[in-house]
Design an enzyme around this catalytic site. Structure first.
Site, PDB file in Angstrom:
ATOM      1  N   ASP A   1      19.336 -23.627   1.615  1.00  0.00           N
ATOM      2  CA  ASP A   1      19.322 -24.388   0.381  1.00  0.00           C
ATOM      3  C   ASP A   1      19.533 -25.866   0.774  1.00  0.00           C
ATOM      4  O   ASP A   1      19.947 -26.151   1.906  1.00  0.00           O
ATOM      5  CB  ASP A   1      20.466 -23.888  -0.516  1.00  0.00           C
ATOM      6  CG  ASP A   1      20.742 -24.824  -1.665  1.00  0.00           C
ATOM      7  OD1 ASP A   1      19.803 -25.110  -2.418  1.00  0.00           O
ATOM      8  OD2 ASP A   1      21.903 -25.266  -1.802  1.00  0.00           O
TER       9      ASP A   1
ATOM     10  N   ASP B   1      20.540 -29.061  -1.733  1.00  0.00           N
ATOM     11  CA  ASP B   1      21.647 -29.757  -2.425  1.00  0.00           C
ATOM     12  C   ASP B   1      22.928 -28.923  -2.366  1.00  0.00           C
ATOM     13  O   ASP B   1      22.941 -27.767  -2.791  1.00  0.00           O
ATOM     14  CB  ASP B   1      21.275 -30.010  -3.880  1.00  0.00           C
ATOM     15  CG  ASP B   1      20.128 -30.995  -4.022  1.00  0.00           C
ATOM     16  OD1 ASP B   1      18.982 -30.610  -3.698  1.00  0.00           O
ATOM     17  OD2 ASP B   1      20.372 -32.132  -4.436  1.00  0.00           O
TER      18      ASP B   1
HETATM   19 MG   LIG Z   1      22.489 -25.965  -3.767  1.00  0.00          MG
END
Ligand SMILES: [Mg+2]
Length: 265
Positions: free
Chosen positions: A28, A30
């Site tokens: 992932d 952010d």
């Molecule tokens: Mg995230």
């Protein structure tokens, strides 16, 4: 899958040493590879981290992909000069290792009507931000947390009119996206293709949107890693983004030290 979430913050073991197998890495962005910022546009991945991702991608014959809610175009900007396999908008966009981009689309009239409805609804909530992603919409309220309930109500009422769309909650964001695409389906798709197929998946993420990915990775007997606190299906845990950086650095060092022996992961 209906397995109940369990808060494993205090009981998860350290991530095992990655040796004796071939791994595929999924990250992932952010809150995992990049610190979360008040403004989504201010987010960045440090150069040293991008270097480590490059080393890791090379050591795995390219089996490293970004799995994010952001569009693939933004992922390319954040990882530049790297151009990695990537799933954007929670799997509604997917660029495979060969560079082919697959994209779910919304009928134009639906996208237009939704945008109008959401713009109107959010105009009365100062500090909130509507992000149109083509086939999905992100309703951000990080700058205006007092509007959380109203943003969720707006998103729920918008989604209710379209059976092919669904609501995905995240950290200070409610997203409206096509049903049937999530981070789990994106990882599953990658794992069916070269160079990912046959490898052990490792997925690192921090948010509710990553839980589907953790479940898929667990089912494949892979390594699921949650960043931060809170209930999760992930089997392992890292405290914060800086811990992800340290873990990547240690992996990179391991690869560099053993490079003469043509070590791969
Ligand atoms: Mg995230």
């Amino acid at each position: 899958m209906t397995t109940e979430l369990k808060d494993t913050t205090t009981e998860t073991p350290p991530i095992p040493a990655l040796s004796g197998g071939k791994y595929a890495f999924f990250f992932d962005v952010d809150g995992t590879l990049a610190e979360i910022c008040a403004e989504p546009d201010d987010v960045s991945i440090p150069a040293s981290v991008r270097d480590n991702l490059k080393t890791l991608a090379a050591a795995t014959s390219g089996a490293l992909a970004l799995i994010s809610g952001r569009p693939v175009e933004q992922l390319d900007q954040l990882s530049a000069p790297l151009r990695l396999p990537a799933a954007g908008v929670h799997g509604a966009e997917l660029r495979d290792a060969a560079g082919n981009l697959h994209r779910v689309t919304l009928p134009e009239d639906v996208a237009h009507a939704l945008q109008k409805q959401l713009e109107k609804g959010m105009a009365v909530m100062p500090g909130t931000l509507l992000e149109a992603k083509g086939m999905a919409f992100a309703l951000h309220y990080r700058q205006a947390p007092a509007f959380q309930q109203q943003v969720l109500q707006l998103a729920e009422s918008a989604v209710a009119a379209y059976p092919d769309l669904m609501l995905q909650r995240g950290k200070c964001v409610a997203e409206i996206k096509p049903r049937g695409n999530d981070k789990g389906s994106a990882i599953t798709t990658f794992m069916q293709q070269a160079p990912f197929a046959g490898r052990i998946p490792v997925f690192v993420g921090d948010d509710l949107t990553d839980e589907k990915g953790f479940q898929v990775v667990n089912a494949m007997k892979g390594i699921s890693v949650k960043v931060g606190e809170g209930s999760s299906h992930a089997r392992y845990r890292l405290g914060r983004v800086s811990d992800v950086y340290q873990w990547l650095e240690a992996l990179q060092r391991h690869l560099t030290i053993t490079n003469n022996k043509e070590t791969t992961l």
